[in-house]
Design an enzyme around this catalytic site. Structure first.
Site, PDB file in Angstrom:
ATOM      1  N   LYS A 176       0.903  -1.065  -0.034  1.00  0.00           N
ATOM      2  CA  LYS A 176      -0.089  -0.053  -0.094  1.00  0.00           C
ATOM      3  C   LYS A 176       0.829   0.950  -0.175  1.00  0.00           C
ATOM      4  O   LYS A 176       2.013   0.943   0.397  1.00  0.00           O
ATOM      5  CB  LYS A 176      -0.867   0.211   1.232  1.00  0.00           C
ATOM      6  CG  LYS A 176      -2.188   0.940   1.013  1.00  0.00           C
ATOM      7  CD  LYS A 176      -3.316   0.092   0.328  1.00  0.00           C
ATOM      8  CE  LYS A 176      -4.578   0.720   0.188  1.00  0.00           C
ATOM      9  NZ  LYS A 176      -5.552  -0.167  -0.046  1.00  0.00           N
TER      10      LYS A 176
HETATM   11  P1  NAD Z   1     -12.953   7.570  -2.654  1.00  0.00           P
HETATM   12  O1  NAD Z   1     -11.888   8.612  -2.314  1.00  0.00           O
HETATM   13  O2  NAD Z   1     -13.381   7.351  -3.973  1.00  0.00           O
HETATM   14  O3  NAD Z   1     -14.356   7.849  -1.678  1.00  0.00           O
HETATM   15  C1  NAD Z   1     -14.088   8.080  -0.468  1.00  0.00           C
HETATM   16  C2  NAD Z   1     -15.555   8.500   0.349  1.00  0.00           C
HETATM   17  O4  NAD Z   1     -15.481   8.687   1.608  1.00  0.00           O
HETATM   18  C3  NAD Z   1     -15.964  10.051  -0.396  1.00  0.00           C
HETATM   19  O5  NAD Z   1     -17.209   9.899  -0.496  1.00  0.00           O
HETATM   20  C4  NAD Z   1     -15.685  10.884   0.814  1.00  0.00           C
HETATM   21  O6  NAD Z   1     -16.443  11.772   0.875  1.00  0.00           O
HETATM   22  C5  NAD Z   1     -15.861   9.848   1.933  1.00  0.00           C
HETATM   23  N1  NAD Z   1     -15.371  10.055   3.303  1.00  0.00           N
HETATM   24  C6  NAD Z   1     -13.931  10.513   3.415  1.00  0.00           C
HETATM   25  N2  NAD Z   1     -13.922  10.747   4.717  1.00  0.00           N
HETATM   26  C7  NAD Z   1     -14.977  10.652   5.427  1.00  0.00           C
HETATM   27  C8  NAD Z   1     -15.532  10.748   6.515  1.00  0.00           C
HETATM   28  N3  NAD Z   1     -14.477  11.296   7.650  1.00  0.00           N
HETATM   29  N4  NAD Z   1     -16.471  10.589   7.001  1.00  0.00           N
HETATM   30  C9  NAD Z   1     -17.376  10.329   6.147  1.00  0.00           C
HETATM   31  N5  NAD Z   1     -17.113  10.132   4.872  1.00  0.00           N
HETATM   32  C10 NAD Z   1     -15.893  10.221   4.395  1.00  0.00           C
HETATM   33  O7  NAD Z   1     -12.541   6.165  -1.961  1.00  0.00           O
HETATM   34  P2  NAD Z   1     -12.833   4.734  -2.411  1.00  0.00           P
HETATM   35  O8  NAD Z   1     -11.968   4.196  -3.397  1.00  0.00           O
HETATM   36  O9  NAD Z   1     -14.205   4.781  -2.745  1.00  0.00           O
HETATM   37  O10 NAD Z   1     -12.207   4.191  -1.193  1.00  0.00           O
HETATM   38  C11 NAD Z   1     -13.066   3.826  -0.067  1.00  0.00           C
HETATM   39  C12 NAD Z   1     -12.633   2.756   0.985  1.00  0.00           C
HETATM   40  O11 NAD Z   1     -12.774   1.586  -0.056  1.00  0.00           O
HETATM   41  C13 NAD Z   1     -11.351   3.062   1.550  1.00  0.00           C
HETATM   42  O12 NAD Z   1     -11.091   2.476   2.809  1.00  0.00           O
HETATM   43  C14 NAD Z   1     -10.515   2.098   0.606  1.00  0.00           C
HETATM   44  O13 NAD Z   1      -9.471   1.611   0.941  1.00  0.00           O
HETATM   45  C15 NAD Z   1     -11.454   1.183   0.174  1.00  0.00           C
HETATM   46  N6  NAD Z   1     -11.229   0.249  -0.847  1.00  0.00           N
HETATM   47  C16 NAD Z   1     -11.303   0.845  -2.173  1.00  0.00           C
HETATM   48  C17 NAD Z   1     -11.069   0.212  -3.260  1.00  0.00           C
HETATM   49  C18 NAD Z   1     -10.997   0.687  -4.634  1.00  0.00           C
HETATM   50  O14 NAD Z   1     -11.169  -0.209  -5.713  1.00  0.00           O
HETATM   51  N7  NAD Z   1     -11.064   2.248  -4.919  1.00  0.00           N
HETATM   52  C19 NAD Z   1     -10.882  -1.303  -3.236  1.00  0.00           C
HETATM   53  C20 NAD Z   1     -10.815  -1.788  -2.000  1.00  0.00           C
HETATM   54  C21 NAD Z   1     -11.059  -1.245  -0.797  1.00  0.00           C
END
Ligand code: NAD
Length: 491
Positions: A176
């Protein structure tokens, strides 16, 4: 000090969606890099201060600093991941020496790199890449751009990636990375220079057969395209085409895979479908709420809509909203796309505070934002049947205990959100073989992989009488143990 009403503050709309802002005092406005205004009065966003600070960065999103800090407070995700490892090791009498190896990361890189800002100044940023383990294949894991990124968070997320790839049986290890920054503080041009300079600083510590980054919080296909372009610029011309798989989650035209954008949300929904079958639960008409409406959350919502389930509450960094009659995910995505990606101010739902969102009665809760959101404090508030962990590490060990006592099922992160890395693997394979798979092929293969992993976790939970998180760890760690035992420890 001028006394003003919130309505008089230009640009305050997104943050002022909460109902509890009282008469407030204007404290200061600082033009330049950012304007900041502090208010006296209870802010129902952060719920902790009677003086709240709202910041408008260069690119113009008003937000509440303390809220952001509070909801991302470190209860040290890495400690939680190691606690869960210890717990699993005890449950299955896992080899102690192999546990010693897996309890540490293999390589940790911290880079400080200078980037020129639009106004000519130079800013030095800090970036990380942690490689936890590559016994099963090249290191693999996302890059996160967030102010709370630090070495412990990246260690934890890298470790979770090792378990995830082992669990879903793909030939990758775990890594990561990220940069400690808030993207809202930078212009797109600055973000491009930051991304490219970071990629350059990582140098040969990433590579198509060695360590392959992907998108995570606040990173996207555009950022992956900049990483690709920068990396390719550093290899000899005749090797470039053979290196396109240095990064996944790319735009389709730059070598991305169909279905990668929705893959994590799709995987979340596939696991929910399996949970519903197991529990004889009708998804049509089922209600759900989502925390985080970015890549994972918004895709999960759009795909749940296809089941006829009803989204009744959503939260993102700009606040929370609810509508018991249902929020149309496609319409909310459209609204957010014109509102800097934020849900606040959405006219077809009413603003609520965070506590009200957590207390909402619903069938499902999909945390899809950041870690440590379901804790001893917040787990007792939840009124749902199942938590489907779209985010990494959203539930801490105390939160887990409360959910178990309350009979709330958990589909654990390393299973629930594995769709992203599975389709990243498909993208990597397509690049290596110069193939282009159609969407049905990608979705079909993803479905098989994730359902297979789901069944293994279910069977393991039954066999050991374990909770699902422990069962998922058992499946993953058993695979790691087998590999280490087969190969031995050099020399
Ligand atoms: P992203 O940046 O696209 O979206 C994150 C979202 O969370 C946004 O809507 C943001 O406003 C919201 N957010 C951020 N801080 C916040 C808070 N304090 N309270 C409430 N909402 C909040 O990110 P993503 O890619 O959707 O990732 C989200 C989660 O999923 C993370 O934990 C990431 O590690 C995990 N994840 C992502 C992927 C991927 O393919 N993108 C894969 C596996 C896991």
């Amino acid at each position: 000090m001028n006394e003003i009403r919130k309505e008089n503050v230009k640009g305050l709309k997104p943050i002022a969606t909460t109902k509890d802002w009282k008469l407030l005092y204007f404290q200061h406005g600082r033009p330049g890099l950012e304007e900041s205004i502090s208010y006296k009065g209870l802010c129902s966003h952060c719920e902790i201060r009677d003086i709240c600070s709202i910041v408008k960065p260069k690119t113009g999103i008003w937000r509440c600093r303390y809220y952001q800090a509070r909801t991302t407070q470190k209860t040290n995700l890495y400690e939680n991941v190691i606690k869960q490892l210890d717990h699993t090791v005890e449950a299955i009498h896992f080899d102690k020496d192999i546990c010693e190896i897996l309890a540490r990361t293999m390589n940790e890189l911290v880079v400080h790199f200078p980037v020129r800002m639009d106004d000519g100044r130079v800013k030095v940023l800090t970036g990380y890449r942690v490689q936890h383990n590559n016994a099963l294949g090249p290191f693999k894991g996302g890059l996160r751009f967030h102010p709370m990124v630090d070495i412990d968070e990246v260690r934890a997320l890298a470790t979770l990636m090792t378990w995830k790839t082992a669990l879903v049986n793909i030939p990758f290890g775990g890594a990561k990375g990220g940069i400690q920054l808030d993207p809202a503080d930078f212009t797109p041009e600055e973000l491009e220079r930051i991304t490219r300079r970071f990629t350059f600083a990582l140098g040969n510590n990433i590579g198509p057969e060695y360590d392959i980054p992907a998108p995570d919080v606040n990173t996207n296909p555009q950022i992956m395209a900049w990483i690709l372009d920068t990396y390719l610029s550093t290899v000899p011309p005749h090797d470039r085409q053979a290196c396109v798989h240095v990064v996944t989650g790319k735009p389709i035209e730059s070598g991305g895979s169909l279905g990668r954008d929705k893959a994590t949300g799709q995987g979340v929904v596939f696991t929910i479908e399996e949970w519903a079958k197991d529990n004889d639960y009708e998804l049509r008409g089922a209600t759900y709420m989502i925390q985080g409406f970015g890549n994972v959350g918004s895709w999960a919502a759009r795909l749940m809509k296809q089941h006829g389930s009803k989204l009744i509450a959503v939260e993102d960094i700009s606040g929370a909203i609810s509508n018991p009659d249902g929020i149309d995910p496609d319409n909310l995505v459209e609204y957010a796309s014109k509102n800097k990606g934020l849900i606040s101010g959405y006219p077809k739902a009413k603003p609520i505070d965070r506590k009200t969102l957590l207390q909402t009665q619903a069938d499902l809760f999909i945390p899809a934002a950041l870690e440590n959101q379901i804790t001893a404090d917040t787990a007792p508030l939840l009124n749902v049947k199942v938590v489907a962990e779209g985010a990494n590490g959203p539930t801490d060990p105390d939160g887990d205990r409360v959910l178990e006592q309350r009979g709330i099922d958990v589909i654990p992160d390393i299973l629930c959100n594995a769709g992203g890395v599975i389709v990243s693997y498909f993208e990597w394979l397509q690049n290596k073989r110069s193939e282009l798979w159609d969407l049905n092929e990608v979705d079909g293969k993803l479905h098989r992989k994730i359902v297979n992993a789901y069944e293994r976790v279910r069977n393991t939970a039954k066999k050991y009488g374990a909770d699902w998180r422990t069962a998922a760890y058992i499946v993953a760690l058993s695979r790691m143990e087998t590999v280490y035992k087969e190969r031995g420890i050099f020399p």
